[in-house]
Design a protein around this motif. Structure first.
Motif, PDB file in Angstrom:
ATOM      1  N   PRO A 108      48.962  39.249  39.000  1.00  0.00           N
ATOM      2  CA  PRO A 108      47.890  39.192  40.001  1.00  0.00           C
ATOM      3  C   PRO A 108      46.885  38.096  39.660  1.00  0.00           C
ATOM      4  CG  PRO A 108      47.574  41.054  38.528  1.00  0.00           C
ATOM      5  CD  PRO A 108      48.917  40.479  38.206  1.00  0.00           C
ATOM      6  N   PRO A 109      46.090  37.658  40.651  1.00  0.00           N
ATOM      7  CA  PRO A 109      45.079  36.632  40.395  1.00  0.00           C
ATOM      8  C   PRO A 109      44.112  37.048  39.289  1.00  0.00           C
ATOM      9  CG  PRO A 109      45.352  36.962  42.756  1.00  0.00           C
ATOM     10  CD  PRO A 109      46.128  38.046  42.080  1.00  0.00           C
ATOM     11  N   GLU A 110      43.610  36.072  38.561  1.00  0.00           N
ATOM     12  CA  GLU A 110      42.676  36.328  37.465  1.00  0.00           C
ATOM     13  C   GLU A 110      41.498  37.166  37.940  1.00  0.00           C
ATOM     14  OE1 GLU A 110      40.272  33.824  33.998  1.00  0.00           O
ATOM     15  OE2 GLU A 110      41.316  32.754  35.613  1.00  0.00           O
ATOM     16  N   GLY A 111      41.163  38.188  37.157  1.00  0.00           N
ATOM     17  CA  GLY A 111      40.053  39.076  37.491  1.00  0.00           C
ATOM     18  C   GLY A 111      40.432  40.278  38.323  1.00  0.00           C
ATOM     19  N   VAL A 126      32.577  34.923  33.936  1.00  0.00           N
ATOM     20  CA  VAL A 126      33.785  35.142  33.150  1.00  0.00           C
ATOM     21  C   VAL A 126      35.036  35.036  34.012  1.00  0.00           C
ATOM     22  CG1 VAL A 126      35.050  36.842  31.755  1.00  0.00           C
ATOM     23  CG2 VAL A 126      32.586  36.522  31.422  1.00  0.00           C
ATOM     24  N   PHE A 127      34.949  35.502  35.249  1.00  0.00           N
ATOM     25  CA  PHE A 127      36.100  35.490  36.153  1.00  0.00           C
ATOM     26  C   PHE A 127      35.779  34.648  37.392  1.00  0.00           C
ATOM     27  CE2 PHE A 127      36.345  39.484  33.762  1.00  0.00           C
ATOM     28  CZ  PHE A 127      37.626  39.369  33.227  1.00  0.00           C
ATOM     29  N   PRO A 128      36.792  34.074  38.035  1.00  0.00           N
ATOM     30  CA  PRO A 128      36.543  33.176  39.173  1.00  0.00           C
ATOM     31  C   PRO A 128      36.294  33.933  40.470  1.00  0.00           C
ATOM     32  CG  PRO A 128      38.896  33.276  38.730  1.00  0.00           C
ATOM     33  CD  PRO A 128      38.230  34.087  37.651  1.00  0.00           C
ATOM     34  N   TYR A 129      35.310  34.821  40.437  1.00  0.00           N
ATOM     35  CA  TYR A 129      34.999  35.626  41.606  1.00  0.00           C
ATOM     36  C   TYR A 129      34.061  34.901  42.556  1.00  0.00           C
ATOM     37  CZ  TYR A 129      36.419  39.836  38.874  1.00  0.00           C
ATOM     38  OH  TYR A 129      37.083  40.782  38.126  1.00  0.00           O
ATOM     39  N   THR A 130      34.185  35.231  43.833  1.00  0.00           N
ATOM     40  CA  THR A 130      33.098  35.047  44.773  1.00  0.00           C
ATOM     41  C   THR A 130      32.560  36.447  45.071  1.00  0.00           C
ATOM     42  OG1 THR A 130      34.635  35.132  46.646  1.00  0.00           O
ATOM     43  CG2 THR A 130      34.051  32.954  45.770  1.00  0.00           C
ATOM     44  N   ALA A 131      31.318  36.537  45.535  1.00  0.00           N
ATOM     45  CA  ALA A 131      30.696  37.852  45.676  1.00  0.00           C
ATOM     46  C   ALA A 131      29.997  38.004  47.009  1.00  0.00           C
ATOM     47  CB  ALA A 131      29.695  38.086  44.536  1.00  0.00           C
ATOM     48  N   GLN A 132      29.933  39.253  47.454  1.00  0.00           N
ATOM     49  CA  GLN A 132      29.209  39.618  48.668  1.00  0.00           C
ATOM     50  C   GLN A 132      28.350  40.835  48.374  1.00  0.00           C
ATOM     51  OE1 GLN A 132      32.588  40.166  51.386  1.00  0.00           O
ATOM     52  NE2 GLN A 132      31.953  38.331  52.474  1.00  0.00           N
ATOM     53  N   GLN A 133      27.144  40.834  48.923  1.00  0.00           N
ATOM     54  CA  GLN A 133      26.209  41.938  48.739  1.00  0.00           C
ATOM     55  C   GLN A 133      26.192  42.799  49.992  1.00  0.00           C
ATOM     56  OE1 GLN A 133      24.521  42.427  45.888  1.00  0.00           O
ATOM     57  NE2 GLN A 133      23.275  44.179  46.498  1.00  0.00           N
ATOM     58  N   LEU A 134      26.298  44.100  49.796  1.00  0.00           N
ATOM     59  CA  LEU A 134      26.225  45.034  50.907  1.00  0.00           C
ATOM     60  C   LEU A 134      24.813  45.032  51.483  1.00  0.00           C
ATOM     61  CD1 LEU A 134      28.599  46.939  51.768  1.00  0.00           C
ATOM     62  CD2 LEU A 134      27.285  48.795  50.764  1.00  0.00           C
ATOM     63  N   GLN A 135      24.696  44.952  52.800  1.00  0.00           N
ATOM     64  CA  GLN A 135      23.388  44.996  53.462  1.00  0.00           C
ATOM     65  C   GLN A 135      23.051  46.447  53.768  1.00  0.00           C
ATOM     66  OE1 GLN A 135      23.085  42.366  56.834  1.00  0.00           O
ATOM     67  NE2 GLN A 135      23.853  40.591  55.716  1.00  0.00           N
ATOM     68  N   ASP A 136      22.512  47.126  52.774  1.00  0.00           N
ATOM     69  CA  ASP A 136      22.191  48.545  52.895  1.00  0.00           C
ATOM     70  C   ASP A 136      21.009  48.831  51.988  1.00  0.00           C
ATOM     71  OD1 ASP A 136      22.044  51.324  52.877  1.00  0.00           O
ATOM     72  OD2 ASP A 136      24.209  51.592  52.944  1.00  0.00           O
ATOM     73  N   ALA A 177      38.690  38.027  44.227  1.00  0.00           N
ATOM     74  CA  ALA A 177      39.430  37.214  43.253  1.00  0.00           C
ATOM     75  C   ALA A 177      40.301  36.158  43.927  1.00  0.00           C
ATOM     76  CB  ALA A 177      40.294  38.099  42.370  1.00  0.00           C
ATOM     77  N   GLY A 178      40.064  35.922  45.210  1.00  0.00           N
ATOM     78  CA  GLY A 178      40.851  34.927  45.921  1.00  0.00           C
ATOM     79  C   GLY A 178      41.930  35.528  46.780  1.00  0.00           C
ATOM     80  N   SER A 179      42.262  36.783  46.499  1.00  0.00           N
ATOM     81  CA  SER A 179      43.288  37.477  47.267  1.00  0.00           C
ATOM     82  C   SER A 179      42.688  38.618  48.074  1.00  0.00           C
ATOM     83  CB  SER A 179      44.350  38.040  46.313  1.00  0.00           C
ATOM     84  OG  SER A 179      43.743  38.906  45.357  1.00  0.00           O
ATOM     85  N   GLY A 180      41.369  38.686  48.111  1.00  0.00           N
ATOM     86  CA  GLY A 180      40.666  39.781  48.765  1.00  0.00           C
ATOM     87  C   GLY A 180      39.710  40.454  47.798  1.00  0.00           C
ATOM     88  N   THR A 181      38.947  41.414  48.302  1.00  0.00           N
ATOM     89  CA  THR A 181      37.984  42.141  47.479  1.00  0.00           C
ATOM     90  C   THR A 181      38.723  43.026  46.489  1.00  0.00           C
ATOM     91  OG1 THR A 181      36.404  42.130  49.306  1.00  0.00           O
ATOM     92  CG2 THR A 181      36.014  43.697  47.525  1.00  0.00           C
ATOM     93  N   VAL A 182      38.382  42.902  45.206  1.00  0.00           N
ATOM     94  CA  VAL A 182      39.129  43.616  44.166  1.00  0.00           C
ATOM     95  C   VAL A 182      38.269  44.552  43.325  1.00  0.00           C
ATOM     96  CG1 VAL A 182      40.881  41.814  43.987  1.00  0.00           C
ATOM     97  CG2 VAL A 182      38.861  41.698  42.507  1.00  0.00           C
TER      98      VAL A 182
END
Length: 265
Positions: free
Chosen positions: A4-7, A157-167, A177-182
């Protein structure tokens, strides 16, 4: 099958003082069956859901007894390089990268917020053979009292992109991790007793959340939260009879609209 993708979460195991009791509990609650314990690897015992490897249980090494807890492993193409980034970004390497036969290379680490997790560089053992089906791993979240430190660490440490919940009710972040939210990250509120350390909460898939919780509680588990409906599924948080925290989720039973998110990286 390609690793699987890193992370990406790729494996979960837990150390139990009474492995036979753990096997009995998770066999009844999640329907797991078990391989023979591997004496060469300290009694490491793989668990299967419908014939697919989904987790493992292991007794503590002599002199290393500690509270039972689940450990989530994140995929890495180079465990030594990941360990170096863990150190460089405020984490602690608890177990140096160690080759486990031809299965792969593992290390254990603690992120700056205090949660312990594993890193796995796959060899012949690539990780979960099934996910998001009854009895298998589904999801995980870092629970931390210092989300700013944990967020910065994970994306360094890992090549993540991130999203913050609006709540406004919860401080929750999701990592891709590039393949979807993990992976998720939840801020621990004052609802958590101060003696509860940061941890990684692992979710296993249930075909019926309420029935699974009822079986678990009957066998000595403690219900910590839920069952509760959400847009992601009906879920509940428990502690097993030996104190290891885990959650169960029925992803086929959803309620409400998916929350809005904001890109933060």
């Amino acid at each position: 099958m390609a690793p699987p993708p890193e992370g990406t979460p790729c494996w979960a195991d837990a150390m139990f003082g009474d492995v036979e009791a753990a096997k009995s509990f998770y066999g009844e609650v999640l329907g797991w069956t078990f391989a023979e314990a591997s004496s060469e690897y300290g009694g490491y015992t793989q668990a299967y859901a419908d014939g697919k490897a989904v987790a493992a249980v292991v007794p503590p090494m002599p002199g290393q007894e500690s509270p039972a807890q689940w450990c989530l492993y994140l995929a890495s193409p180079d465990a030594a390089a990941t360990a170096a980034r863990i150190r460089d970004n405020g984490g602690e390497v608890l177990m140096e990268p160690m080759q486990v036969g031809d299965f792969g290379t593992m290390c254990l680490a603690r992120e700056p917020g205090g949660a312990v997790f594993g890193v796995w560089q796959a060899g012949t053992h690539e990780g979960f053979e099934a996910t998001a089906v009854p009895g298998a791993y589904c999801w995980a979240e870092f629970f931390t009292r210092t989300p700013e430190r944990t967020d910065a660490f994970l994306t360094a440490v890992f090549p993540y992109t991130a999203q913050q919940l609006q709540d406004e009710a919860v401080d929750f972040r999701m990592f891709d991790a590039g393949s979807g939210t993990v992976l998720g990250r939840m801020r621990m509120t004052d609802d958590f007793p101060p003696e509860v350390p940061s941890y990684v909460n692992v979710y296993f898939t249930a075909d019926d959340c309420d029935e699974t919780v009822a079986r678990a509680v009957k066998l000595g588990a403690v219900l910590r939260f839920g069952p509760m409906d959400s847009p992601f599924g009906r879920f509940a948080a428990l502690s097993d009879p030996q104190g290891a925290a885990f959650s169960v989720i029925d992803v086929t039973t959803t309620a409400g609209e998916m929350p809005a998110v904001t890109d933060v990286t």
